[in-house]
Design a protein around this motif. Structure first.
Motif, PDB file in Angstrom:
ATOM      1  N   GLU A 292       0.825  -1.212   0.000  1.00  0.00           N
ATOM      2  CA  GLU A 292       0.000   0.000   0.000  1.00  0.00           C
ATOM      3  C   GLU A 292       0.856   1.258   0.000  1.00  0.00           C
ATOM      4  OE1 GLU A 292      -3.554   2.213   0.044  1.00  0.00           O
ATOM      5  OE2 GLU A 292      -3.173   0.077  -0.343  1.00  0.00           O
ATOM      6  N   TYR A 293       1.958   1.230   0.771  1.00  0.00           N
ATOM      7  CA  TYR A 293       2.816   2.419   0.876  1.00  0.00           C
ATOM      8  C   TYR A 293       3.510   2.726  -0.453  1.00  0.00           C
ATOM      9  CZ  TYR A 293       6.917   5.199   2.168  1.00  0.00           C
ATOM     10  OH  TYR A 293       7.900   6.151   2.219  1.00  0.00           O
ATOM     11  N   LEU A 294       4.022   1.703  -1.130  1.00  0.00           N
ATOM     12  CA  LEU A 294       4.699   1.939  -2.410  1.00  0.00           C
ATOM     13  C   LEU A 294       3.734   2.385  -3.492  1.00  0.00           C
ATOM     14  CD1 LEU A 294       7.207  -1.082  -2.478  1.00  0.00           C
ATOM     15  CD2 LEU A 294       7.660   1.300  -1.861  1.00  0.00           C
ATOM     16  N   GLU A 301       0.319   7.039   6.894  1.00  0.00           N
ATOM     17  CA  GLU A 301      -0.486   5.820   7.045  1.00  0.00           C
ATOM     18  C   GLU A 301       0.396   4.594   7.224  1.00  0.00           C
ATOM     19  OE1 GLU A 301      -3.206   5.343   3.888  1.00  0.00           O
ATOM     20  OE2 GLU A 301      -4.417   7.115   4.387  1.00  0.00           O
ATOM     21  N   ALA A 302       1.530   4.556   6.549  1.00  0.00           N
ATOM     22  CA  ALA A 302       2.430   3.402   6.700  1.00  0.00           C
ATOM     23  C   ALA A 302       2.977   3.331   8.122  1.00  0.00           C
ATOM     24  CB  ALA A 302       3.572   3.507   5.692  1.00  0.00           C
ATOM     25  N   VAL A 303       3.381   4.463   8.688  1.00  0.00           N
ATOM     26  CA  VAL A 303       3.887   4.473  10.071  1.00  0.00           C
ATOM     27  C   VAL A 303       2.776   4.087  11.042  1.00  0.00           C
ATOM     28  CG1 VAL A 303       4.869   5.921  11.880  1.00  0.00           C
ATOM     29  CG2 VAL A 303       5.669   6.167   9.529  1.00  0.00           C
ATOM     30  N   SER A 304       1.564   4.596  10.804  1.00  0.00           N
ATOM     31  CA  SER A 304       0.440   4.230  11.668  1.00  0.00           C
ATOM     32  C   SER A 304       0.137   2.735  11.583  1.00  0.00           C
ATOM     33  CB  SER A 304      -0.802   5.039  11.278  1.00  0.00           C
ATOM     34  OG  SER A 304      -0.564   6.425  11.408  1.00  0.00           O
ATOM     35  N   HIS A 337      12.046   5.435  -0.961  1.00  0.00           N
ATOM     36  CA  HIS A 337      10.875   5.568  -0.091  1.00  0.00           C
ATOM     37  C   HIS A 337      10.912   4.533   1.036  1.00  0.00           C
ATOM     38  CE1 HIS A 337       8.686   8.707  -2.132  1.00  0.00           C
ATOM     39  NE2 HIS A 337       8.821   8.098  -3.307  1.00  0.00           N
ATOM     40  N   ALA A 338      11.359   3.333   0.738  1.00  0.00           N
ATOM     41  CA  ALA A 338      11.475   2.312   1.785  1.00  0.00           C
ATOM     42  C   ALA A 338      12.488   2.748   2.838  1.00  0.00           C
ATOM     43  CB  ALA A 338      11.876   0.974   1.171  1.00  0.00           C
ATOM     44  N   SER A 339      13.606   3.325   2.409  1.00  0.00           N
ATOM     45  CA  SER A 339      14.597   3.834   3.359  1.00  0.00           C
ATOM     46  C   SER A 339      14.012   4.959   4.203  1.00  0.00           C
ATOM     47  CB  SER A 339      15.843   4.317   2.614  1.00  0.00           C
ATOM     48  OG  SER A 339      16.481   3.254   1.931  1.00  0.00           O
ATOM     49  N   LEU A 345      10.544   5.380  11.103  1.00  0.00           N
ATOM     50  CA  LEU A 345      10.245   4.457  12.214  1.00  0.00           C
ATOM     51  C   LEU A 345      11.263   4.617  13.333  1.00  0.00           C
ATOM     52  CD1 LEU A 345       9.309   1.197  10.244  1.00  0.00           C
ATOM     53  CD2 LEU A 345       7.760   2.809  11.373  1.00  0.00           C
ATOM     54  N   ARG A 346      12.516   4.851  12.969  1.00  0.00           N
ATOM     55  CA  ARG A 346      13.541   5.089  13.984  1.00  0.00           C
ATOM     56  C   ARG A 346      13.274   6.423  14.698  1.00  0.00           C
ATOM     57  NH1 ARG A 346      19.154   6.370  14.196  1.00  0.00           N
ATOM     58  NH2 ARG A 346      19.822   6.287  16.357  1.00  0.00           N
ATOM     59  N   THR A 347      12.908   7.473  13.939  1.00  0.00           N
ATOM     60  CA  THR A 347      12.609   8.768  14.546  1.00  0.00           C
ATOM     61  C   THR A 347      11.423   8.675  15.504  1.00  0.00           C
ATOM     62  OG1 THR A 347      13.411   9.854  12.530  1.00  0.00           O
ATOM     63  CG2 THR A 347      12.098  11.184  14.057  1.00  0.00           C
ATOM     64  N   GLU A 348      10.433   7.861  15.163  1.00  0.00           N
ATOM     65  CA  GLU A 348       9.258   7.683  16.022  1.00  0.00           C
ATOM     66  C   GLU A 348       9.536   6.769  17.206  1.00  0.00           C
ATOM     67  OE1 GLU A 348       6.318   9.165  15.729  1.00  0.00           O
ATOM     68  OE2 GLU A 348       6.961  10.309  13.978  1.00  0.00           O
ATOM     69  N   GLY A 349      10.717   6.195  17.277  1.00  0.00           N
ATOM     70  CA  GLY A 349      11.061   5.316  18.391  1.00  0.00           C
ATOM     71  C   GLY A 349      10.523   3.912  18.276  1.00  0.00           C
TER      72      GLY A 349
END
Length: 644
Positions: A292-294, A301-304, A337-339, A345-349
């Motif tokens: 969905e993200y790509l 939405e991908a992070v959520s 985009h994957a990177s 995800l790292r920034t969000e912990g």
């Protein structure tokens, strides 16, 4: 030994242990032992608390904890005779009262199962000195479940207890005995006519005690808190609390109950938690999120979606591996985009740099299978690694550690190529120099030498990372073309950036070039066989060449003790490469000292320094140790003379 050197060795050992810890080819037991050792070092060698104070406790420790925390004394185990006498003579029992095995068994439940306490009578029960004939078929006191009154027993030859205790109990309980005498007599007659087990259901035998509370005790739990009877303690009479007065008729006796018992804490209702999703389900969810993200490029939405997965920590590396694999065969834009998703995800912990490295290595292990469909899988992985380095998700040293000794060669060089392409050369050069990575160790063992390394780096377009490495050959050519100090110094200023003039690597190359030129000049004049036993003319020529290069050496070494130590290490390596000819190292030490090229502090610092980077330190110390001892003694004498 130098503490910093020991720490660096320990870091190398534990770095190797971390790489082995992630190697799934090793047995799980070995990997867990390595992980325990690494965590123990990170915890300053303090073991987990579970291994310190969570062992089983003895009975004495339990009693001490009960007295300390609750103020309750738990009596020690008693023998069978002591238990029987304790209940027969207890202040909670009326005078001269005889109890059968069922009575003792019921009261013993307050203290736990005690051997010897009766669990009832009947077939299959072994009797002791209190037989049914002696206890059950004689008139015994009876607790009435509805009134709690006690009937006085007639005296018999089996009565026990001191008379003083009998009298005190008779006076205290006289009121209750008079009220229930007739009622008790009727039940005593019934108990003589039939055995206890054939008595009418709901009635009590003459020798049985009802443990059912009276109707007044059966109150709503929500109205009155649960009453907790006090456990009798083995305390002397003087230490026991005073007795309360006998309550009037119609009210149940308190029987030693606390006046203000703590309220009952009801257990919360158990909530039906859903079990965590299985690994296969999590992988499917990750793949769906990536697809969905790509397609939509909606990062939020991908992070959520990843957050709502609530994946356990041990699954995070596999989740990142799935994200990488899903985008390997996609255009470079999708890999970027994957990177970006991984870095967000790292920034969000939600993930860590360690999770990314584990995922990176997991995909590397799958490379033989992936290469069938994606031949350039290592180049694509290098892009992920390069973006992770630029985003500071991982460092160059962290990336280099699992790839040492040519592991997955040339993946590390591909990562550096992609980093230089995405950023710039100067930024990567500074970052690589700060990482302290030994580039020779990143090559296969057969290629771990300077010449081969320079050749490989030039082929990959990475020679800019080592500007001094190419300088070594060019500087030697310049010295041979014109050995005058003025031309050498001018060439250095024109071709070498000033920021390298105080670099240890530059000083090492400068000293090595001078020593190689001197050796070549002497060999051409006298031949290689003369190096073992040089003539006086040869020694004089060696000294004159050193004097010629003295201005250039002093220009870069003056007032820099660390650079002078680096020059001594260059001399050590030069002598080691020639097998330490007799007297060569000592001659150079004396000449450097007399010509004031290297100062006393540098010689003594070289002596005390411990490093494995430069070979031949042991043999070098053996040849010059006596001279260094003299130098140290002479320096101390000069210091004393100056003080006087």
């Amino acid at each position: 030994m130098n503490l910093s050197f020991i720490n660096s060795l320990m870091d190398q050992y534990f770095g190797r242990m971390r790489s082995l810890m992630n190697n799934k080819e090793l047995p799980a037991r070995i990997r867990f032992l390595l992980q325990d050792t690494v965590e123990l070092r990170e915890n300053n060698w303090v073991p987990r608390k579970a291994f310190i104070d969570n062992g089983p406790k003895t009975i004495n420790q339990i009693r001490q904890d009960a007295v300390k925390d609750l103020g309750v004394f738990i009596p020690a185990p008693m023998s069978q005779g002591m238990r029987m006498d304790f209940f027969l003579e207890s202040p909670f029992m009326p005078s001269r009262m005889k109890l059968d095995r069922e009575t003792l068994g019921g009261l013993a439940d307050m203290f736990g199962q005690m051997p010897g306490s009766g669990i009832g009578t009947g077939p299959g029960v072994i009797q002791d000195r209190y037989s049914p004939t002696m206890g059950r078929h004689r008139t015994n006191p009876l607790f009435n479940g509805h009134g709690g009154h006690i009937a006085p027993p007639p005296q018999s030859q089996f009565d026990m207890g001191p008379k003083s205790f009998v009298k005190s109990n008779q006076v205290q309980n006289q009121h209750f005995l008079n009220q229930n005498q007739n009622h008790m007599a009727q039940q005593q007659v019934q108990s003589k006519d039939m055995p206890p087990r054939f008595s009418k259901k709901g009635q009590l035998n003459a020798d049985e005690i009802s443990l059912r509370p009276a109707q007044s005790f059966l109150l709503n739990k929500n109205q009155v808190p649960k009453l907790q009877p006090q456990i009798p303690t083995m305390m002397p009479p003087s230490a026991q609390p005073p007795r309360t007065q006998t309550p009037p008729l119609g009210q149940p006796p308190q029987l030693g109950l606390k006046t203000n018992p703590p309220p009952i804490q009801e257990k919360p209702q158990k909530t039906n938690k859903k079990p965590p999703p299985a690994k296969e389900e999590l992988l499917k969810m990750t793949e769906a999120i990536m697809t969905e993200y790509l397609n939509t490029k909606n990062l939020t939405e991908a992070v959520s979606g990843v957050r709502e997965m609530k994946a356990p920590k041990h699954f995070l590396p596999e989740m990142l591996s799935k994200i990488i694999v899903c985008s390997l065969d996609c255009p470079d834009e999708d890999k970027e985009h994957a990177s970006t998703l991984i870095h967000t995800l790292r920034t969000e912990g939600l993930i860590t740099g360690e999770n990314f490295m584990q995922a990176f290595l997991n995909v590397l292990d799958q490379c033989p299978k992936i290469e069938v469909d994606v031949p350039l899988v290592k180049s694509y992985l290098a892009q992920f690694a390069a973006r992770a380095i630029i985003a500071e998700l991982v460092s160059v040293a962290e990336l280099a550690h699992p790839l040492e000794n040519g592991t997955h060669f040339p993946l590390f060089l591909l990562c550096l190529q992609q980093t230089a392409k995405l950023k710039d050369r100067e930024w990567l050069t500074d970052l690589f120099q700060q990482s302290k990575v030994n580039m020779q160790k990143m090559l296969p063992e057969i290629d771990q030498n300077k010449d081969r390394m320079l050749e490989i780096l030039e082929g990959k377009g990475l020679s800019f990372l080592f500007p001094l490495l190419k300088l070594e050959k060019e500087l030697l050519k310049q010295i041979k073309a014109d050995p005058s100090p003025q031309s050498i110094y001018k060439w250095i200023k024109d071709n070498i950036s000033p920021k390298f003039h105080t670099d240890k690597g530059f000083v090492n190359i400068l000293m090595t070039s001078f020593l190689q030129y001197i050796s070549q000049e002497l060999c051409e004049a006298e031949g290689d066989e003369q190096l073992a036993a040089p003539s006086k003319e040869m020694l004089e020529q060696e000294k004159q060449l050193l004097l010629a290069f003295k201005p250039v050496m002093q220009k870069f070494l003056h007032d820099h003790t660390e650079l002078q130590v680096s020059a001594l290490y260059a001399l050590q390596v030069h002598c080691n490469a020639r097998g330490f000819p007799k007297g060569m190292l000592l001659r150079y030490f004396v000449n450097f000292y007399d010509m004031e090229i290297i100062e006393e502090e540098a010689f003594l610092a070289w002596k005390e320094d411990i490093t494995q980077e430069f070979p031949g330190k042991g043999k070098a110390l053996f040849q010059v140790n006596q001279w260094l001892t003299w130098l140290e003694t002479a320096e101390e004498e000069e210091s004393e003379d100056d003080a006087d």
